[in-house]
Design a protein around this motif. Sequence first.
Motif, mmCIF file in Angstrom:
data_model
loop_
_atom_site.group_PDB
_atom_site.id
_atom_site.type_symbol
_atom_site.label_atom_id
_atom_site.label_comp_id
_atom_site.label_asym_id
_atom_site.label_seq_id
_atom_site.Cartn_x
_atom_site.Cartn_y
_atom_site.Cartn_z
ATOM 1 N N ASP A 100 -60.293 22.327 73.477
ATOM 2 C CA ASP A 100 -61.432 22.956 74.155
ATOM 3 C C ASP A 100 -61.456 24.462 73.882
ATOM 4 O O ASP A 100 -62.513 25.035 73.619
ATOM 5 C CB ASP A 100 -61.392 22.701 75.661
ATOM 6 C CG ASP A 100 -61.767 21.270 76.032
ATOM 7 O OD1 ASP A 100 -62.350 20.554 75.195
ATOM 8 O OD2 ASP A 100 -61.467 20.880 77.184
ATOM 9 N N TYR A 101 -60.295 25.106 73.961
ATOM 10 C CA TYR A 101 -60.223 26.537 73.647
ATOM 11 C C TYR A 101 -60.624 26.777 72.195
ATOM 12 O O TYR A 101 -61.394 27.690 71.892
ATOM 13 C CB TYR A 101 -58.805 27.080 73.879
ATOM 14 C CG TYR A 101 -58.462 27.311 75.321
ATOM 15 C CD1 TYR A 101 -58.867 28.468 75.979
ATOM 16 C CD2 TYR A 101 -57.707 26.386 76.035
ATOM 17 C CE1 TYR A 101 -58.537 28.696 77.307
ATOM 18 C CE2 TYR A 101 -57.371 26.606 77.361
ATOM 19 C CZ TYR A 101 -57.790 27.753 77.996
ATOM 20 O OH TYR A 101 -57.461 27.982 79.308
ATOM 21 N N GLN A 102 -60.093 25.963 71.297
ATOM 22 C CA GLN A 102 -60.370 26.136 69.870
ATOM 23 C C GLN A 102 -61.864 25.954 69.592
ATOM 24 O O GLN A 102 -62.481 26.789 68.931
ATOM 25 C CB GLN A 102 -59.525 25.140 69.054
ATOM 26 C CG GLN A 102 -59.660 25.266 67.559
ATOM 27 C CD GLN A 102 -60.789 24.432 66.986
ATOM 28 O OE1 GLN A 102 -61.085 23.339 67.468
ATOM 29 N NE2 GLN A 102 -61.434 24.960 65.968
ATOM 30 N N GLY B 234 -64.266 26.296 71.601
ATOM 31 C CA GLY B 234 -65.029 27.343 72.272
ATOM 32 C C GLY B 234 -64.864 28.716 71.646
ATOM 33 O O GLY B 234 -65.429 29.698 72.139
ATOM 34 N N GLY B 235 -64.063 28.811 70.578
ATOM 35 C CA GLY B 235 -63.857 30.101 69.919
ATOM 36 C C GLY B 235 -63.008 31.050 70.737
ATOM 37 O O GLY B 235 -63.094 32.261 70.582
ATOM 38 N N ARG B 236 -62.142 30.492 71.597
ATOM 39 C CA ARG B 236 -61.311 31.303 72.481
ATOM 40 C C ARG B 236 -59.826 31.045 72.240
ATOM 41 O O ARG B 236 -59.013 31.126 73.144
ATOM 42 C CB ARG B 236 -61.672 31.026 73.938
ATOM 43 C CG ARG B 236 -63.103 31.410 74.281
ATOM 44 C CD ARG B 236 -63.509 31.090 75.713
ATOM 45 N NE ARG B 236 -63.569 29.650 75.935
ATOM 46 C CZ ARG B 236 -62.760 28.978 76.758
ATOM 47 N NH1 ARG B 236 -61.837 29.587 77.439
ATOM 48 N NH2 ARG B 236 -62.887 27.669 76.891
ATOM 49 N N ALA B 237 -59.483 30.755 70.967
ATOM 50 C CA ALA B 237 -58.089 30.526 70.583
ATOM 51 C C ALA B 237 -57.852 31.186 69.225
ATOM 52 O O ALA B 237 -58.642 31.005 68.296
ATOM 53 C CB ALA B 237 -57.790 29.034 70.496
ATOM 54 N N TRP B 238 -56.764 31.949 69.158
ATOM 55 C CA TRP B 238 -56.388 32.635 67.918
ATOM 56 C C TRP B 238 -54.936 32.337 67.612
ATOM 57 O O TRP B 238 -54.136 32.085 68.520
ATOM 58 C CB TRP B 238 -56.569 34.152 68.061
ATOM 59 C CG TRP B 238 -57.999 34.558 68.223
ATOM 60 C CD1 TRP B 238 -58.862 34.942 67.238
ATOM 61 C CD2 TRP B 238 -58.749 34.615 69.441
ATOM 62 N NE1 TRP B 238 -60.098 35.234 67.777
ATOM 63 C CE2 TRP B 238 -60.057 35.035 69.130
ATOM 64 C CE3 TRP B 238 -58.443 34.333 70.785
ATOM 65 C CZ2 TRP B 238 -61.047 35.198 70.086
ATOM 66 C CZ3 TRP B 238 -59.434 34.488 71.744
ATOM 67 C CH2 TRP B 238 -60.717 34.923 71.385
ATOM 68 N N VAL B 239 -54.596 32.380 66.337
ATOM 69 C CA VAL B 239 -53.212 32.182 65.927
ATOM 70 C C VAL B 239 -52.756 33.344 65.056
ATOM 71 O O VAL B 239 -53.542 33.944 64.328
ATOM 72 C CB VAL B 239 -52.999 30.847 65.163
ATOM 73 C CG1 VAL B 239 -53.207 29.652 66.084
ATOM 74 C CG2 VAL B 239 -53.894 30.756 63.936
ATOM 75 N N ALA B 240 -51.475 33.647 65.173
ATOM 76 C CA ALA B 240 -50.785 34.532 64.234
ATOM 77 C C ALA B 240 -50.065 33.592 63.283
ATOM 78 O O ALA B 240 -49.440 32.613 63.728
ATOM 79 C CB ALA B 240 -49.794 35.423 64.975
ATOM 80 N N THR B 241 -50.155 33.856 62.000
ATOM 81 C CA THR B 241 -49.580 32.926 61.028
ATOM 82 C C THR B 241 -48.520 33.614 60.169
ATOM 83 O O THR B 241 -48.499 34.832 60.029
ATOM 84 C CB THR B 241 -50.671 32.347 60.112
ATOM 85 O OG1 THR B 241 -51.309 33.407 59.412
ATOM 86 C CG2 THR B 241 -51.694 31.554 60.919
#
Length: 168
Positions: free
Chosen positions: A45-47, A49-56
Motif C-alpha cells: 500500500d505504501y509502495q 501510494g508513492g510513500r515508500a523509498w529505498v536506499a540501495t
Amino acid sequence: MIRQASADDVNFLRALERAAGDPFREVGMASIAEDEPLPLDELLDYQRGGRAWVATDDVDSPVGYLLVDIIDSAAHIEQVSVHPDHARLGLGAALIDVAEVWARDQGFPSLTLMTFADVPWNAPYYARLGFSVIESGKLTPGLVALREREHVLGLTAWPRVAMRRTVS
C-alpha cells in the motif's frame, strides 16, 4: 542510491526491518527487536501510494527504507530502517531528506515521527537531523491517537517522544 520503492523491493523490506531491529537487543529492548514487521500487503500500500523509498547498494538491492503516512497536516515518517551492515553511512538521513522533498512537493509544512527518547540512534539522532521534540500538550489529534495505539502495542514501555522538522 535513494529511489522510490518498487513492488519487487517490498519483498526485501520485512527481512531488512528484522535485521535493523537487532541492535535493540543490545540496549535491553529485545521485544522491539522481535516485533513483527508490517505485512506485505501494507508495505505494498505504501509502495503503490508513492510513500515508500529505498536506499540501495551497488547492485540496486535495498539496504534501507522509509515509509510515510499523512497525519493531520504533516508528512509522518512511519518507519525508517537501515540494515546494520550499512549503518552510519548517511542512508537514514538521505532517506529523510527525500521524504522532505516529497512533503514539500505535496504541500506539507513539516515531517513528524514518533521514536524512543533514550535510544542513541533514535531521538538523539533525529535531533541531529533537525527534529525537535513536540511537547505532549502540543500534539495534534492524530499524534495523540498514534501515541495511544503505541501504548496498546507496548511500545511505551520505554520513553517515547513525538518529533517535528519543518520542511524547508
